[in-house]
Design a protein around this motif. Structure first.
Motif, PDB file in Angstrom:
ATOM      1  N   LYS A   1     -53.029  67.277 -24.490  1.00 30.61           N
ATOM      2  CA  LYS A   1     -52.937  65.897 -24.998  1.00 30.61           C
ATOM      3  C   LYS A   1     -53.460  65.800 -26.431  1.00 30.61           C
ATOM      4  CE  LYS A   1     -55.539  64.442 -21.605  1.00 30.61           C
ATOM      5  NZ  LYS A   1     -55.610  65.648 -20.788  1.00 30.61           N
ATOM      6  N   THR A   2     -54.650  66.368 -26.633  1.00 32.51           N
ATOM      7  CA  THR A   2     -55.265  66.242 -27.951  1.00 32.51           C
ATOM      8  C   THR A   2     -54.442  66.958 -29.016  1.00 32.51           C
ATOM      9  OG1 THR A   2     -57.395  66.100 -26.863  1.00 32.51           O
ATOM     10  CG2 THR A   2     -57.427  66.619 -29.203  1.00 32.51           C
ATOM     11  N   ILE A   3     -53.958  68.167 -28.677  1.00 32.52           N
ATOM     12  CA  ILE A   3     -53.154  68.922 -29.650  1.00 32.52           C
ATOM     13  C   ILE A   3     -51.874  68.157 -29.973  1.00 32.52           C
ATOM     14  CG2 ILE A   3     -51.869  71.078 -30.008  1.00 32.52           C
ATOM     15  CD1 ILE A   3     -54.571  72.038 -29.757  1.00 32.52           C
TER      16      ILE A   3
ATOM     17  N   GLY B   1     -63.619  58.349 -27.245  1.00 33.23           N
ATOM     18  CA  GLY B   1     -64.409  59.002 -26.192  1.00 33.23           C
ATOM     19  C   GLY B   1     -64.111  60.474 -26.016  1.00 33.23           C
ATOM     20  N   GLU B   2     -63.464  61.086 -27.014  1.00 37.52           N
ATOM     21  CA  GLU B   2     -63.192  62.523 -26.877  1.00 37.52           C
ATOM     22  C   GLU B   2     -64.336  63.325 -27.477  1.00 37.52           C
ATOM     23  OE1 GLU B   2     -60.338  64.101 -25.248  1.00 37.52           O
ATOM     24  OE2 GLU B   2     -60.581  62.107 -24.412  1.00 37.52           O
ATOM     25  N   ARG B   3     -64.196  64.639 -27.424  1.00 35.93           N
ATOM     26  CA  ARG B   3     -65.322  65.487 -27.859  1.00 35.93           C
ATOM     27  C   ARG B   3     -65.563  65.398 -29.363  1.00 35.93           C
ATOM     28  NH1 ARG B   3     -61.694  68.137 -25.084  1.00 35.93           N
ATOM     29  NH2 ARG B   3     -62.093  68.577 -22.909  1.00 35.93           N
ATOM     30  N   GLY B   4     -66.842  65.391 -29.720  1.00 34.20           N
ATOM     31  CA  GLY B   4     -67.226  65.279 -31.127  1.00 34.20           C
ATOM     32  C   GLY B   4     -66.714  66.442 -31.955  1.00 34.20           C
ATOM     33  N   ASN B   5     -66.755  67.662 -31.398  1.00 38.64           N
ATOM     34  CA  ASN B   5     -66.333  68.817 -32.205  1.00 38.64           C
ATOM     35  C   ASN B   5     -64.835  68.773 -32.511  1.00 38.64           C
ATOM     36  OD1 ASN B   5     -65.672  69.324 -29.572  1.00 38.64           O
ATOM     37  ND2 ASN B   5     -65.997  71.526 -29.698  1.00 38.64           N
ATOM     38  N   GLU B   6     -64.039  68.218 -31.558  1.00 36.51           N
ATOM     39  CA  GLU B   6     -62.594  68.111 -31.814  1.00 36.51           C
ATOM     40  C   GLU B   6     -62.335  67.173 -32.990  1.00 36.51           C
ATOM     41  OE1 GLU B   6     -60.605  68.846 -27.414  1.00 36.51           O
ATOM     42  OE2 GLU B   6     -60.678  66.836 -28.194  1.00 36.51           O
ATOM     43  N   MET B   7     -63.094  66.074 -33.024  1.00 34.52           N
ATOM     44  CA  MET B   7     -62.922  65.115 -34.116  1.00 34.52           C
ATOM     45  C   MET B   7     -63.366  65.744 -35.434  1.00 34.52           C
ATOM     46  SD  MET B   7     -61.395  62.493 -33.131  1.00 34.52           S
ATOM     47  CE  MET B   7     -61.358  61.573 -34.654  1.00 34.52           C
TER      48      MET B   7
ATOM     49  N   ALA C   1     -53.915  57.078 -30.059  1.00 34.56           N
ATOM     50  CA  ALA C   1     -55.233  57.025 -29.424  1.00 34.56           C
ATOM     51  C   ALA C   1     -55.355  58.131 -28.392  1.00 34.56           C
ATOM     52  CB  ALA C   1     -55.459  55.670 -28.772  1.00 34.56           C
ATOM     53  N   ASP C   2     -56.486  58.798 -28.428  1.00 33.29           N
ATOM     54  CA  ASP C   2     -56.752  59.902 -27.497  1.00 33.29           C
ATOM     55  C   ASP C   2     -58.180  59.724 -26.985  1.00 33.29           C
ATOM     56  OD1 ASP C   2     -56.497  62.342 -26.169  1.00 33.29           O
ATOM     57  OD2 ASP C   2     -57.361  63.442 -27.843  1.00 33.29           O
ATOM     58  N   SER C   3     -58.429  59.318 -25.761  1.00 32.71           N
ATOM     59  CA  SER C   3     -57.434  58.914 -24.808  1.00 32.71           C
ATOM     60  C   SER C   3     -57.733  57.500 -24.313  1.00 32.71           C
ATOM     61  CB  SER C   3     -57.455  59.921 -23.664  1.00 32.71           C
ATOM     62  OG  SER C   3     -58.032  59.450 -22.509  1.00 32.71           O
TER      63      SER C   3
HETATM   64 MG   LIG Z   1     -58.301  66.307 -25.161  1.00 31.76          MG
END
Ligand SMILES: [Mg+2]
Ligand SMILES: Nc1ncnc2c1ncn2[C@@H]1O[C@H](COP(=O)(O)OP(=O)(O)OP(=O)(O)O)[C@@H](O)[C@H]1O
Length: 536
Positions: free
Chosen positions: A229-231, A251-257, A319-321
């Motif tokens: 989803k994020t990719i 609300g997703e992971r901080g490192n991804e952002m 928006a994710d997610s």
């Molecule tokens: Mg994700």
């Protein structure tokens, strides 16, 4: 308006205070935490605080702002990174280091920066409400300034002006400024909604070709854990042909952002060659930030998106997610002790969702331009169960449904869009566009592609019983063509150059496969052995 705290329960604070209205913004306690009035009971107001309430005490003061939660709209939003309350992260970091301390009010816009204003009206002109009076250059965009009311202009200036100075004035002495505030939960007005007639290209073959997405449309892709989803959201943010992209990391992971932020700074928009960040606004609400601000973040984002739509741009909100937003809503509802609905979500979940989706569309703006707001939202159903309330609530309103399939993701088929379960309600109205603008072969090839995939599915069952060797040559050839479609056409690796597929490339790829299939079938009919064809 000043009141006092009477009770605190997690992020919910009860306040004794007169004169408040529902959804008014308030500042809570000595450290001025931002909150919103969510319930009024006689003389007690229940306030949802957007920041951590740690250290807050009974009896501390609460101040009413006299208006609901708003965002500031004006030049300088593009390239920006904000939290769910539209506080600019860059400046927060400069002032207080990597961790945001509660209760800091920093404005989203720089009120001292000078912008070069180009007037499009003159002294004495009669201005209607919403009419454009001029523009400033925001990066490569013309940022149009419009008037929020009607009247005759007594003066208008050109040249350098900051956001706290008037750019023009009405005869009654009220000024027109380059920025304004808007309540996040109230959709911005427009003249009328228009029919969606043009696709929004995502650069993803499985979407653009099989399940086309329309400008002004809404799409959801639910998918279980790790289905991509994020990719997919991030690829669309990079490669779609929207003018402006508002990306909410909800609300997703901080490192991804953090990765996204670093990556975006370096990338170019493949459609225009300009810097990607110049057309992007990021709203970041990672899982370690307070839950109530997460609930507000999608409204903050959609209001900024509508603002640029009103200038006649095509804006895409990602928006994710959305599930993380719904969970925030559930937590807030539980702390208010509301009657829970399905799976503990509040009973108004579906109406909130459809109210949010309603804000998408192609519109004729108040100034007569055409702008659009499209939404592509990921949903993370727990356990990959699509019957859960958030997925079901979205399904009712979304125009494109892309089901991300766990078994495809396990086979590393990405994007893991299941081609049998997904659909696009925009397919019919967009078919003319592709045939006219890209190639008159588009629809024909799409039918062929679908037919090959469907026949493969039927043959697969037979092959499971008799083995693929037991199939007739023509059927084995079809299985081969279907495999090529799956592996070479539908799969798109996000880490290679193939991550972006413009429509010409999409068409060329599918045409090559269908032509290979057709010519092989011809050869087979002429008596050439299948092994020879496969070798060739
Ligand atoms: Mg994700
Ligand atoms: N288009 C793609 N190309 C190559 N690899 C991909 C692609 N999409 C997903 N992946 C792989 O799948 C992994 C998981 O993807 P992603 O983080 O987007 O899943 P997710 O659905 O957001 O997961 P979660 O439910 O945990 O948020 C990635 O780390 C990557 O290895």
């Amino acid at each position: 308006m000043i009141g006092r705290i009477r009770g605190i329960s997690g992020p919910t604070v009860s306040v004794e205070m007169a004169g408040l209205k529902l959804y008014d913004r308030v500042y809570v306690g000595h450290s001025m935490l931002t909150g919103e009035v969510v319930r009024l009971d006689k003389d007690l107001a229940v306030v949802q605080v957007y920041e951590s309430t740690k250290g807050l005490g009974i009896g501390e003061t609460v101040k009413g702002v006299g208006m609901p939660l708003t965002v500031r709209l004006g030049p300088g939003l593009l390239c920006g990174m904000f939290d769910g309350l539209q506080r600019p992260l860059e400046r927060l970091r400069e002032e207080m280091g990597p961790f945001i301390t509660a209760g800091r009010e920093i404005y989203a816009l720089d009120y001292l920066k000078k912008w070069s204003f180009h007037p499009l009206k003159k002294k004495g002109d009669e201005i209607k409400s919403g009419e454009i009076i001029g523009y400033v250059e925001e990066g490569t965009f013309r940022h149009f300034i419009s008037s929020s009311r009607a009247g005759r202009m007594s003066w208008i200036m050109g040249g350098e002006v900051s956001l706290n100075e008037a750019m023009a004035e009405f005869e009654d002495g009220t000024g027109i400024f380059g920025c304004n505030e808007w309540p996040v939960r109230m959709p911005r007005p427009y003249r009328k909604k228009l029919a969606a007639r043009e696709p929004l290209m995502t650069g993803q073959r499985c979407i653009d070709f099989l399940f086309p997405f329309s400008r002004g449309g809404t799409a959801i892709f639910p998918g279980g854990f790790g289905t991509g989803k994020t990719i997919l959201e991030q690829s669309i943010a990079k490669f779609s042909n929207a003018d402006i992209v508002v990306y909410v990391g909800c609300g997703e992971r901080g490192n991804e952002m953090a990765e996204l932020i670093c990556e975006f700074g370096l990338l170019k928009d493949p459609w225009t060659g300009k810097k990607l960040m110049e057309r992007t606004i990021l709203v970041v609400n990672t899982s370690n930030m307070p839950v109530a601000a997460r609930e507000a973040s999608i409204y903050t984002a959609v209001t900024m998106a509508e603002y640029y739509r009103d200038m006649g741009y095509h804006v895409l909100l990602l928006a994710d997610s959305l599930s993380r937003w719904a969970e925030a809503l559930r937590e807030i509802s539980a702390s208010l002790e509301e009657m829970p609905g399905e799976e503990g979500y509040p009973t108004y979940l579906a109406s909130r969702l459809s109210g949010f989706f309603e804000r998408a569309g192609v519109v004729e703006t108040l100034s007569g331009k055409t702008g659009s707001l499209s939404m592509i939202l990921s949903v993370s159903p727990p356990g990959g169960d699509f019957t859960e309330p958030v997925t079901q609530g979205c399904l009712r309103t979304a125009g494109v449904f892309l089901m991300l399939d766990t078994s495809l993701a396990h086979k590393r088929h990405f994007p893991a869009v299941n081609w049998f379960q997904s659909y696009s309600l925009y397919e019919k109205e967009l078919s003319g566009y592709f045939n006219e603008k890209v190639s008159d072969q588009w629809e024909r090839l799409k039918e062929r592609c679908k037919e090959i995939l469907q026949r493969e599915e039927a043959l697969r069952e037979v092959a499971e019983i008799v083995g693929s060797e037991g199939l007739q040559d023509a059927d084995r050839l079809l299985m081969k063509a279907a495999e090529m479609i799956r592996m070479e056409f539908l799969c798109q690796n996000a880490y290679t150059e193939d991550a972006f597929s413009p429509p010409e490339k999409t068409l060329a790829k599918i045409r090559e496969i269908v032509e290979y299939y057709d010519s092989s079938l011809e050869q087979l009919k002429k008596g050439v052995a299948l092994e020879e064809i496969f070798k060739g």
